[in-house]
Design a protein around this motif. Sequence first.
Motif: not given
Length: 217
Positions: A52-61
Motif C-alpha cells: 500500500g505504499k505510494l510511488y509517483e512521478f509527474a513531469s509537472s504536477s
Amino acid sequence: MVRGKTRMRRIENPTNRQITFCKRRNGILKKAFELSVLCDAEVALIVFSPAGKLYEFASSSTLETMERYREYWKDVQVDHTLEEKIIQHLKEDAAEMTKKIEAMEVAKRRLSGEGLELCTNEELQQIEQQLERSMSKVRSRKMQVFKKQVGQFKEKEKSLEAENATLREKLGIRRSQEPSEEIAMAASTNSRQDSDVETELFIGQPLGRIKRTQPLK
C-alpha cells in the motif's frame, strides 16, 4: 548468459516478488522521466506497492495531470452521449419512415384493387371516396388541358385565316391588272397593223378607169 523469457504470472515467493517489484518500479519511473524529457510530454505515474505504499512521478504536477485527465474523460463521455443520442434519433426516424413507406405501399395496393380482402366496410367506403376525389381531379385537369389545346387551335386557325386573306388580296391585285394588260397588248397590235403600208406598184391607169388587161384586136 542468456536470460530466459519471464512468464507473466504472479510470483509466489514473497521475497522474489518484492525484489522484482523494486527493480521494475525503478525501471518504469526512469522510462516515464525519459519520455517527459525527450518528447516534452506531460507524464504522471502512480504506483502502489503490495503493502500500500505510494510511488509517483509527474513531469509537472500529479494533481493537475489528473484533473486534466478527468476533464478529458468528461468531454469524451459527453461526445459519446451526444453520438448515442444522435444515433438513437436516427434509428427512430428510420423506423418511422419505414412504417410510413409500408403504409403507403398498402394504400397504393388497395387503390389499385389489391389486398382488399381484409378491409372493413368503412375502409372500403374511404377507398371509394378517395378514388372518386381522384377521378374528379383527373377530369378537371383533363378539361383544362382540352381548353388549352382548343385555344391553341383557334389561335392557329386565326393566323391561317390572316395568311389566306393576305394571299387573296395579292391575287386580287394581280387579276385586276390582267385586263388592262390585255387591252394594252391589243391596242399595240392594231396600231402595228394600221401602220403597215401597201407598197404594191400598179402600172397603168388609175382606179376608176378602164384597165387594160388584154391587147386590142
